[in-house]
Design an enzyme around this catalytic site. Structure first.
Site, PDB file in Angstrom:
ATOM      1  N   CYS A   1      19.200 -17.375 -14.969  1.00  0.00           N
ATOM      2  CA  CYS A   1      18.397 -16.891 -13.834  1.00  0.00           C
ATOM      3  C   CYS A   1      17.644 -15.620 -14.213  1.00  0.00           C
ATOM      4  O   CYS A   1      18.239 -14.538 -14.306  1.00  0.00           O
ATOM      5  CB  CYS A   1      19.314 -16.636 -12.639  1.00  0.00           C
TER       6      CYS A   1
ATOM      7  N   CYS B   1      17.533 -12.821 -11.567  1.00  0.00           N
ATOM      8  CA  CYS B   1      18.825 -12.129 -11.404  1.00  0.00           C
ATOM      9  C   CYS B   1      19.046 -11.153 -12.562  1.00  0.00           C
ATOM     10  O   CYS B   1      19.508 -10.034 -12.367  1.00  0.00           O
ATOM     11  CB  CYS B   1      19.994 -13.114 -11.399  1.00  0.00           C
ATOM     12  N   ASP B   2      18.732 -11.563 -13.780  1.00  0.00           N
ATOM     13  CA  ASP B   2      19.153 -10.799 -14.965  1.00  0.00           C
ATOM     14  C   ASP B   2      18.016 -10.208 -15.792  1.00  0.00           C
ATOM     15  O   ASP B   2      18.268  -9.473 -16.758  1.00  0.00           O
ATOM     16  CB  ASP B   2      19.983 -11.723 -15.898  1.00  0.00           C
TER      17      ASP B   2
END
Ligand SMILES: Cc1cc2nc3c(=O)[nH]c(=O)nc-3n(C[C@H](O)[C@H](O)[C@H](O)COP(=O)(O)OP(=O)(O)OC[C@H]3O[C@@H](n4cnc5c(N)ncnc54)[C@H](O)[C@@H]3O)c2cc1C
Length: 296
Positions: free
Chosen positions: A133, A136-137
């Protein structure tokens, strides 16, 4: 364990599940919505959605928040629990890690989980260079070189997102790009995105965390991050006690979202269909709820 009862239980608060819950509640059908994480599902993985009706462009988190506010404003409770089993004994018994629930109708809206490359060390390097993701990261790789595996819409969406954060983004495609023309054109206009076609990752190179990848043609790329965006498969292990018909791991439904088990419906990315989008998941949810109203 407390046993909570409702006419209908919806499992999964992505767009499919939230749409189903809204339609059920508005039809006067008692509903519980159960989500193991936070409401929003896959929408939370993208920063820009430009094909959802009514919004020229909207952040995925913002769209998720608007949907969950609509759910909560209708008085629908979103219960946090991870469903591990469903059985049937005159009614459905839905078992989660925290509670047991009972209902006449169940809608499965649990989406799918990212597909893995299946290479050695993939699990061990998760969050130490490997991610599924970008939104997200991505921030962990600011100013660094990264690679993305995949050539579909999700992969190019993630590549565009990362190109604003990272020094260089390689897109590794097994054959050719499958993404929409709009996304392909945007990617072409980014100087720091490099598309490598007809390649696959054959090995991860790491010390404590990822330091590079070896490609099938022998080339080595020095990247600190590898984002895997090659689609997903549903995790429906909680249905092991019901003989639910599936196709390629996806739940088989009719066009009213009914499965082969009476009272059990499936919507969104968890069901076998042609197009996996927010709007098609929301449409499935509405259809399942209206079918329950008809079937009850
Ligand atoms: C990076 C990316 C970008 C995308 N961009 C777009 C886009 O621009 N436009 C578009 O239309 N689509 C886009 N999509 C696809 C879209 O997000 C999905 O098709 C859609 O979210 C599917 O909705 P769903 O409700 O079926 O499942 P999901 O959104 O996957 O939601 C499923 C929910 O179920 C929960 N759940 C799973 N198992 C359990 C369990 N056992 N117990 C309780 N809860 C559980 C999960 O936590 C999750 O919240 C994108 C996807 C990705 C990954």
């Amino acid at each position: 364990m407390v046993k909570l009862m409702s006419k209908c239980i919806v499992i999964g608060a992505g767009p499919g599940g939230m749409s189903a819950a809204i339609y059920l509640k508005r039809a006067g059908i008692d509903v519980i919505l159960i989500e193991k994480m936070v409401p929003g599902g896959e929408m939370l993985k993208t920063n820009k959605i430009e094909n959802y009706l009514g919004f020229d462009s909207i952040d995925g988190g913002e769209l998720a928040l608007r949907m969950s506010s609509q759910v909560k404003d209708l008085g629908i409770e979103i219960i946090r629990d991870d469903i591990t089993d469903i059985s049937y004994d005159n009614t459905f018994i839905v078992t989660g890690l925290k509670n047991k629930y009972q209902a006449d109708y169940v809608i499965i809206a649990t989406g799918r989980v990212p597909r893995k490359l299946g290479l050695d060390m993939e699990e061990a390097l998760l969050n130490r260079g490997i991610s599924y993701c970008a939104t997200c990261d991505g921030a962990f790789y600011k100013g660094k070189e990264v690679a993305i595996v995949g050539g579909g819409d999700s992969a190019l969406t993630e590549a565009l997102y990362l190109s604003d954060i990272c020094l260089k983004v390689y897109v590794l495609v097994r054959k050719d790009l499958k993404a929409s023309d709009i996304l392909q054109n945007r990617v072409k206009n980014k100087d720091n995105i490099v598309i490598l076609k007809n390649v696959s990752v054959s090995q991860f190179i790491s010390s404590d965390s990822l330091t590079g990848v070896l490609l099938n043609d022998g080339r080595k790329l020095d990247v600190n991050g590898l984002f895997i965006a090659i689609g997903g498969t549903p995790d429906i292990s909680f249905l092991k006690n019901l003989n639910v018909d599936t196709i390629n791991g996806y739940i088989k439904t009719d066009d009213k979202m009914r499965t082969n088990i009476k009272g059990l419906y499936a919507v969104g990315d968890v069901r076998y269909k042609d197009f996996y989008q927010i709007i098609t998941a929301a449409s499935d949810g509405a259809i399942a709820a209206l079918s329950i109203r008809e079937d009850d």
